[in-house]
Write a protein that holds these residues in place. Structure first.
Motif, PDB file in Angstrom:
ATOM      1  N   ALA A  53      30.266   0.288 -29.514  1.00  0.00           N
ATOM      2  CA  ALA A  53      30.953   0.689 -30.314  1.00  0.00           C
ATOM      3  C   ALA A  53      32.360  -0.384 -29.688  1.00  0.00           C
ATOM      4  CB  ALA A  53      31.229   1.733 -30.868  1.00  0.00           C
ATOM      5  N   LEU A  54      33.377  -0.022 -28.542  1.00  0.00           N
ATOM      6  CA  LEU A  54      34.286  -0.509 -27.582  1.00  0.00           C
ATOM      7  C   LEU A  54      33.726  -2.164 -27.852  1.00  0.00           C
ATOM      8  CD1 LEU A  54      36.650  -0.560 -26.212  1.00  0.00           C
ATOM      9  CD2 LEU A  54      35.879   0.284 -24.462  1.00  0.00           C
ATOM     10  N   SER A  55      32.412  -2.252 -27.135  1.00  0.00           N
ATOM     11  CA  SER A  55      32.489  -4.122 -26.724  1.00  0.00           C
ATOM     12  C   SER A  55      32.711  -4.486 -28.688  1.00  0.00           C
ATOM     13  CB  SER A  55      30.666  -4.387 -26.453  1.00  0.00           C
ATOM     14  OG  SER A  55      30.755  -5.412 -26.198  1.00  0.00           O
ATOM     15  N   ALA A  56      31.757  -4.111 -29.353  1.00  0.00           N
ATOM     16  CA  ALA A  56      31.557  -4.616 -30.700  1.00  0.00           C
ATOM     17  C   ALA A  56      32.475  -4.614 -30.893  1.00  0.00           C
ATOM     18  CB  ALA A  56      30.620  -4.145 -31.573  1.00  0.00           C
ATOM     19  N   GLY A  57      34.084  -3.894 -30.804  1.00  0.00           N
ATOM     20  CA  GLY A  57      35.705  -3.531 -31.459  1.00  0.00           C
ATOM     21  C   GLY A  57      36.174  -5.031 -30.594  1.00  0.00           C
ATOM     22  N   LEU A  58      35.819  -4.968 -29.767  1.00  0.00           N
ATOM     23  CA  LEU A  58      36.707  -6.019 -28.908  1.00  0.00           C
ATOM     24  C   LEU A  58      36.384  -7.141 -29.359  1.00  0.00           C
ATOM     25  CD1 LEU A  58      36.678  -4.518 -24.367  1.00  0.00           C
ATOM     26  CD2 LEU A  58      38.435  -4.820 -26.474  1.00  0.00           C
ATOM     27  N   LYS A  59      34.703  -7.679 -29.642  1.00  0.00           N
ATOM     28  CA  LYS A  59      34.201  -9.000 -30.061  1.00  0.00           C
ATOM     29  C   LYS A  59      35.150  -9.563 -31.509  1.00  0.00           C
ATOM     30  CE  LYS A  59      30.174  -9.094 -26.673  1.00  0.00           C
ATOM     31  NZ  LYS A  59      28.602  -8.154 -26.737  1.00  0.00           N
ATOM     32  N   ARG A  60      35.021  -8.330 -31.599  1.00  0.00           N
ATOM     33  CA  ARG A  60      36.139  -8.858 -33.214  1.00  0.00           C
ATOM     34  C   ARG A  60      37.437  -9.285 -33.546  1.00  0.00           C
ATOM     35  NH1 ARG A  60      32.711  -4.160 -37.420  1.00  0.00           N
ATOM     36  NH2 ARG A  60      30.531  -5.146 -36.803  1.00  0.00           N
ATOM     37  N   LYS A  61      37.951  -8.543 -32.580  1.00  0.00           N
ATOM     38  CA  LYS A  61      39.186  -8.663 -32.523  1.00  0.00           C
ATOM     39  C   LYS A  61      40.198 -10.429 -31.263  1.00  0.00           C
ATOM     40  CE  LYS A  61      43.876  -5.958 -31.396  1.00  0.00           C
ATOM     41  NZ  LYS A  61      43.966  -4.670 -31.938  1.00  0.00           N
ATOM     42  N   TRP A  62      38.715 -10.392 -30.659  1.00  0.00           N
ATOM     43  CA  TRP A  62      39.258 -11.436 -30.034  1.00  0.00           C
ATOM     44  C   TRP A  62      37.443 -12.268 -29.825  1.00  0.00           C
ATOM     45  CZ3 TRP A  62      41.882  -7.418 -27.430  1.00  0.00           C
ATOM     46  CH2 TRP A  62      42.758  -7.152 -27.919  1.00  0.00           C
ATOM     47  N   PRO A  63      37.445 -12.945 -30.631  1.00  0.00           N
ATOM     48  CA  PRO A  63      36.170 -13.203 -31.655  1.00  0.00           C
ATOM     49  C   PRO A  63      35.915 -14.753 -30.029  1.00  0.00           C
ATOM     50  CG  PRO A  63      37.527 -13.977 -33.382  1.00  0.00           C
ATOM     51  CD  PRO A  63      38.433 -13.154 -32.244  1.00  0.00           C
ATOM     52  N   ALA A 116      37.318 -14.773 -27.274  1.00  0.00           N
ATOM     53  CA  ALA A 116      37.349 -14.111 -25.531  1.00  0.00           C
ATOM     54  C   ALA A 116      36.490 -14.397 -24.618  1.00  0.00           C
ATOM     55  CB  ALA A 116      36.898 -12.738 -25.465  1.00  0.00           C
ATOM     56  N   ILE A 117      36.546 -15.436 -23.523  1.00  0.00           N
ATOM     57  CA  ILE A 117      36.128 -15.780 -22.893  1.00  0.00           C
ATOM     58  C   ILE A 117      35.127 -14.699 -21.947  1.00  0.00           C
ATOM     59  CG2 ILE A 117      35.849 -17.382 -20.599  1.00  0.00           C
ATOM     60  CD1 ILE A 117      38.061 -18.261 -22.403  1.00  0.00           C
ATOM     61  N   ALA A 118      33.918 -15.223 -22.462  1.00  0.00           N
ATOM     62  CA  ALA A 118      32.361 -13.699 -21.656  1.00  0.00           C
ATOM     63  C   ALA A 118      32.487 -14.622 -20.454  1.00  0.00           C
ATOM     64  CB  ALA A 118      31.903 -14.314 -22.564  1.00  0.00           C
ATOM     65  N   TYR A 119      31.789 -13.913 -19.836  1.00  0.00           N
ATOM     66  CA  TYR A 119      31.433 -14.389 -17.830  1.00  0.00           C
ATOM     67  C   TYR A 119      29.676 -13.784 -17.798  1.00  0.00           C
ATOM     68  CZ  TYR A 119      36.472 -14.413 -17.349  1.00  0.00           C
ATOM     69  OH  TYR A 119      37.710 -14.421 -17.036  1.00  0.00           O
ATOM     70  N   PRO A 120      29.510 -14.505 -17.554  1.00  0.00           N
ATOM     71  CA  PRO A 120      27.591 -14.195 -17.003  1.00  0.00           C
ATOM     72  C   PRO A 120      28.225 -13.187 -16.338  1.00  0.00           C
ATOM     73  CG  PRO A 120      28.428 -16.343 -15.789  1.00  0.00           C
ATOM     74  CD  PRO A 120      29.970 -15.838 -16.984  1.00  0.00           C
ATOM     75  N   GLN A 121      27.290 -12.408 -16.456  1.00  0.00           N
ATOM     76  CA  GLN A 121      27.126 -10.889 -15.536  1.00  0.00           C
ATOM     77  C   GLN A 121      26.409 -11.280 -14.514  1.00  0.00           C
ATOM     78  OE1 GLN A 121      27.612  -7.346 -16.868  1.00  0.00           O
ATOM     79  NE2 GLN A 121      28.911  -9.122 -16.724  1.00  0.00           N
TER      80      GLN A 121
END
Ligand SMILES: Nc1nc2c(ncn2[C@@H]2O[C@H](COP(=O)(O)OP(=O)(O)O)[C@@H](O)[C@H]2O)c(=O)[nH]1
Ligand SMILES: [Mg+2]
Lengths: 135, 211
Positions: free
Chosen positions: A116-126, A128-133
């Motif tokens: 839920a936190l991950s989804a919420g953060l993505k919604r707030k900052w579409p 956001a720079i996503a990093y390779p894992q």
């Protein structure tokens, strides 16, 4: 620390504990992140002005112990003592959290809560720079 | 002394609270990172720490407790659009050893930690890195790329800090909300991976809390 700095720190310490009438430990189990809400009661006339301040802040919105300490510019422990007094007279209450929120203090938040936190953060900052894992 | 559980209100449920620790040396960009994503101006909060120290003046060299003050940052943000209403608390805390007692408090029940690294002062990252490693708290390393500082490759930083391959190392500009949100997301997926590969992942034990 210099002798002067030390003396200054000590006197702040003494002044601060006058506020709590010498008590250095809160009566309730309160975490840095424990959230407080205003309740039905009121701070008593014998309670320090800081209790009124805490009560007023929590009437505006829910506040964590850390936030209250930061806004009052008082150490967390002192605020916990004052919050305990306010809990005793029902001026403050700890709000019931969503049933999902049963974070186990030992094991950390549940995977549902993390998702839920991950989804919420993505919604707030579409954007956001996503990093390779790694790993 | 017996600590009582505070009374709970039975009216409307509050959002679930999650917390993330942002650790790093002095000037690493902790306050800047908290400010970038927090809905309130970061608050500087103080706490007393009791430190055992030896009083050199006493004849017996007895151990005495000394109270010192430490400050840490607090910021928060709400995520009302999450599948469950959430509030995220961010705690920014310096990396010296004397903060360890505070770190236990901050880490208990936390999602994890972001260790902000200033490559000009790599050594200040050692203490937080080994603390979170020992505690088993999921953490990621975020390299804050300061203007004029030599740009190290994340793998160089991984080697220097002796980080296992499982720990994500990312670069970021702590002033940019998208970068900080990205580091938070990296931490969350790392924490999910930790929780699912190791259901009983090493949690802070009682002995550690008592330390
Ligand atoms: N160029 C650059 N400057 C930064 C960055 N993050 C922080 N700073 C600057 O570095 C200084 C120290 O940052 P601060 O957040 O106060 O560090 P703290 O001691 O860890 O809280 C401030 O002047 C910031 O503006 C960054 O990512 N890039
Ligand atoms: Mg700072």
């Amino acid at each position: 620390m210099s002798a002067h700095g030390h003396a200054a720190e000590e006197s702040t310490f003494v002044r601060t504990y006058t506020l709590t009438r010498g008590r250095t430990r809160p009566r309730y189990l309160l975490g840095l992140e424990t959230v407080l809400d205003a309740g039905q009661g009121r701070p008593g006339p014998a309670q320090p002005e800081e209790c009124e301040e805490i009560f007023a802040l929590c009437r505006e919105r829910r506040r964590s112990v850390t936030e209250l300490a930061g806004r009052l510019r008082r150490p967390v422990t002192v605020v916990k003592v004052l919050v305990s007094d306010l809990l005793d007279v029902d001026a403050l209450v700890v709000p019931l959290t969503h049933p999902y929120a049963d974070t186990d203090a030992e094991c950390g938040p549940s995977t549902q809560l993390l998702a839920a936190l991950s989804a919420g953060l993505k919604r707030k900052w579409p954007d956001a720079i996503a990093y390779p894992q790694a790993g | 002394m017996v600590l009582h559980t505070p009374p709970r209100s039975l009216v409307d449920a509050a959002p679930a609270v999650l917390k993330i620790v942002i650790a790093g040396g002095f000037g690493a960009g902790k306050t800047t990172a908290v400010r970038a994503v927090s809905e309130i101006t970061p608050l500087s909060t103080e706490e007393y720490l009791t430190e055992a120290s030896v009083d050199v003046d006493s004849l017996a060299g007895l151990e005495v407790k000394e109270t010192t003050t430490v400050a840490f940052d607090f910021g928060r943000l709400s995520l009302p659009d999450a599948p469950v209403p959430l509030e995220l608390f961010l705690f920014g805390t310096p990396g010296q050893d004397r903060f360890v007692e505070l770190w236990y408090d901050l880490s208990r029940g936390a999602v994890g930690a972001i260790v902000l690294v200033d490559t000009r002062r790599l050594e200040s990252s050692f203490t937080p890195v080994s603390f979170f490693e020992d505690l088993g708290l999921p953490f990621v390393v975020a390299i804050n790329q300061f203007d004029g500082a030599h740009r190290y490759h994340p793998e160089q930083v991984r080697t220097a800090l002796e980080l296992p391959v499982s720990v994500p190392v990312v670069t970021c500009d702590a002033r940019d909300p998208n970068h900080v949100a990205g580091a938070l997301l990296t931490l969350v997926s790392h924490a999910v991976k930790n929780a699912s590969t190791d259901p009983a992942h090493p949690a802070p034990t009682t002995s550690l809390q008592d330390a």
